[in-house]
Design an enzyme around this catalytic site. Sequence first.
Site: not given
Length: 904
Positions: A636, A638, A640, A855-857, A859
Site C-alpha cells: 500500500k 505504490g 504496483t 488502485k487509487g481508491r 477512502y
Amino acid sequence: MPPTASALSPGVFVVSLSPVWTMAAFLQTRWYLVRRLTITKGFFVLLFLCVASLVFLSYYVMSFSTPLHTAPPPPALQCSNRQDALPAVNSHVNNAKQLRLDSRVLVLAETLYTSLGQEILVVLEANRFGYKVALAGKSLPSLTHADKGKFGVVVFERLESYLNMDSWNRQLLDKYCRDYDVGIVAFARPDEALYDAQVRDFPLFVHTKLSLRHYEVDAASPVPRVTRAGEVALGPLPSDEWTVFVGNHSTYEPVAWARLNVIGGGSSAVFPVTEDGALVEQRRYAPVMRDCGLFDGVQRVLFGNGLNFWLHKVLLLDALSFLSHGKLSISLDRFVLVDVDDIFVGRPGTRMKRKDVEELLSAQQRIQRIVKNFRFNLGFSGKFFRHGTEEENDGDDALIENRNAFWWFGHSWGHTQAHTIANLTSMIEDMQLNQGFAQLYEIPVNNSYSVAPHHSGVYPVHEELYEAWKSVWHIKVTSTEEYPHLRPARHRRGFIHRDIMVLPRQTCGLFTHTIFINKFPGGREKLDASIQGGDLFQIILYNQISIFMTHLSNYGNDRLGSYTFESVFKFLQCWTNLRLETVPPPKLANIYFGLYPDEKTPIWRNPCDDHRHFEIWSNQKSCERLPQFLVIGPQKTGTTALYTFLAMHPSIVSNFESPSTFEEVQFFNGRNYVRGLDWYMDHFPVPANGTKRLVFEKSANYFDSEEVPERAFALLPRAKLICILINPIRRAYSWYQHMRAHKDPVALQHSFYEVISADDNVRHSVKELKHRSLNPGLYAQHIDRWLGHFDPSQIMVIDGELLRSDPIEVMNSIQDFLEVDQHIDYSRLIKFDKQKGFFCQIVGDDKTKCLGRGKGRLYPEMDSRSQALLKSFYHKPNVALSKLLGRLGLPVPDWLTEELSDWR
C-alpha cells in the site's frame, strides 16, 4: 639410447636398459652369431639367448609391476585406565541454583584476528554456543538485561588482559560474576620468562616459558566432564611456551598435571633446575588450575597454554560447562554412521578382495565393542559387479555372501551424477536397474536411505533426483557435505526438501585415491594426528551426529578405512566419556531434527557463487534467470505502480505473473520458499543471447518480513533493493480500507479505531489485522534488518508521495541507481490521467492505460481519534527513520519532515 644407472636400494646399483634399445641390440647380435657359427654351436647359443630372454622378461615384468604395499598394523591403542575404577561422570548441573543467565559466552579477545581468539571462536561455533566478541582493554559491553545475565561464562584470550583491566571495569566484571554466579576462563600467555612470580592480587604463583611432557587429567577435579581422566599423553607437549600454576591458598585445585621436559635441555633456561635431573623429572606441575572462588567469590579455570594442544579443546568445553553450571554443556551421546560408497565401483587393482571383506567383518565386530550397534553402511552400483580382477570379483562375491552382516543403500546403477540427467524417466529407469540388481542378489535395502554419487543433485537441488528417489526407493533420508558449503565443515547443516531429510555429512581424510598408507598426504603421522586429537577426533567431539563418507577402495589395499575408524573410536573411548552408538538413518534423521528443528527449512544459495556447487548443477540452468533487483514494498505504498513503470523499460524485464499472487512471486516468505530454487527460476524468462536486460521481481510483503532479508541475501547477495515509503499513518489506514474492499470480515465488523486500539485480549483475527495495519510502518526497524545483510549502497529508498506526484523524476533516479544501459525518457511513456488522479501508461494518441479499479481508491477521511493515536504511535519510529536516513546520507521525505515538525 645408452644404458642408465638407477638405485633400487641403498648401496645397490644395477644396469637398467631401455626396452627398445635392448631388443634392437639383441636381434642384431643374434643374427651376427647365426651367420658365423656352426649349427650345433648356434643351437646352444640360441638356447642360451632364449633363457636370457626369459630372465630379461621376468625382470622387466617384475620391475614395472605395481609394488607391494604393507598394510598398517591394526590399531594398537589400548586404554590404560580401568573402566570400573573411573569416577562417575561430573554432571555440572546444579538444580539448587536459580540461574538468571543466557547460554552465551562473552569472549574478550586481544584483536579480532589473533590466532588463539579465532581458535576459541571455532570451538564455540562448532558446538553451536552463542557468543559475543569484545576487545579486551576497552569498556565492557552491557552484561545484563532486565535483571538477567547476558553471559554464562566470560573467556579472556589472555589472563594478563584480565589482570590489567582498569579498576572500574574490573570491579564491574567481578561484581557481575559474583551476583550471577558466572565463571571466568583465561589463558596465561606472559611475554617474559618468569620463575615463582606471583599473579597480581592473587595468592597464585606461576612459572612460565616451559617445555612440558606427560600430560594427564586429575581424576579428583570436578571440572572434567567430557574428558575422561586416567590416561597420560606421553611425550613432549607442543610448544615451549607453557605456564604452570602453583597455588598458595585452598581456593586453588589442579585440573591437569604435567612434568618438566628437562631431557636434552628442553625446559626453560630461566627455570632453576638445580636438583638432580631425575628428581625434577618426577615432579608434577599444574598447567590447568581451578580457582574455586574461596578467595574473592569468583570461580575461574586458568589454562597455561592455548588450544594448540588437542586436550585443551576438550577441557575448554568442560570448563564452559562447569562454570556455567551446565547451561553451556554438550551432550555425551554421539551417533556415528560410516558410509562405504562405491561398492562394486573402481578400476581393477583398487577393489576389495575376499580377505579384505573378511577383515571388514572382523573390524565391524571389534568396533561393536566400542560403538553400540555399529554396522558399516554400504552404497552400491550394481552395473560394475564383478568388473575387477579375478581376486576382486571373488571379493564382490564375498560381499554378497555376507550381505546380511551390513546395511545397504543404493547409488545410481551406473554411478552417474544426477545433475547430468535432466529427464525424470531416465533417472527412474537407472534406479530401477539398481533396484533389480538388489532383488536378484537379495541385498537387504530397507533403510529408506540413499546417497547420490559425488553428492550431485542433493544440494544444489536437482528436483528429478528427489522425485526419482521417492518413486523407486521410497527414500526418506540422504546426506551431503555441500550444504550450505563444503567449508568450513563446522558450518554444515541439514534441511528437509520434498519430505526427504538431508543430513550433514563429514569427510575423514580418506578419498577414492587414498588407498596406501605410504601415499597418504603427509604420511601416517598426519593420519594418526587426525585420529589422536586432530580433525577426525574433533568432528565426533563437536557433532552429536556424524555421518562419514568413505569408499570401497579405503577397505581394500592397505585397509585405511578400518584402521582409521577403529583407531579413532578407541581413542575416544580412552580419552572421553562420550557414548558412541550407530542407529538406522531414519532414526538418526529424527534425532537430528529433534535437536535442530530450525534447520528444517533450507536457505537457498546462488549455485554460481560456489564453484563446487556450480560443477554439480545442471548445465540447463542459468543464474542469469535470477533477478538483479527486487522491489520489496511495503504494501500500500505504490509498489504496483512502480512495477508497471519498470516493466515499460526496454532494458528491464519482470517476472511472469502468478495465477494466485498476480504480479508478485512472493517466494522468499510463505510456503513458496520451500518449493525450491527451480520453482523460483521458472518465474523468470530465459535470457536471450547477447542481451543485458535487468531482471526483477516485486513482492511488497518482503519489506517487513523477518526471514526475507537473510533468504534474499543468501540467494541474491549482489541484488539491489528498492523500497517505497509514505506516511505510515496513511499506509495503515489504506491497508484497513483495502481489507474492507476485499470483504475481510474483521475489517467489516470493526472500525479502524477499534482495530488499531485493540488490546491483547481480543481474538486473534483482530490482532492480526492490527499487526498488518501497523507493523509495516515501523520503517526504520525493517530497513535496519535489511542493512544487517545488504550494503547501504544496494538499497534505494523512494519517497512514495513523490512517486505519486512526479513519477518521471523518480524513474530517472531509479535508472541511475540501477545503472541501466539505456536511459529512457519516461515523459514519453506515462502521463497524468485527470479522471484517475494519477499517472498512467500512454497507449496510442492521448490515450492511457491505468491500473485496475482497485488502485487509487478514494477512502472516507480518517477520524480524529485514529489520527491522534497513530501520530503518537509512529512518532518514535519516525524519529528513528529520520536518523537512519541521515546516517545513510539519504534525503528525508517531505512527509516525514512535516510529521516531526508537527509533533508536540
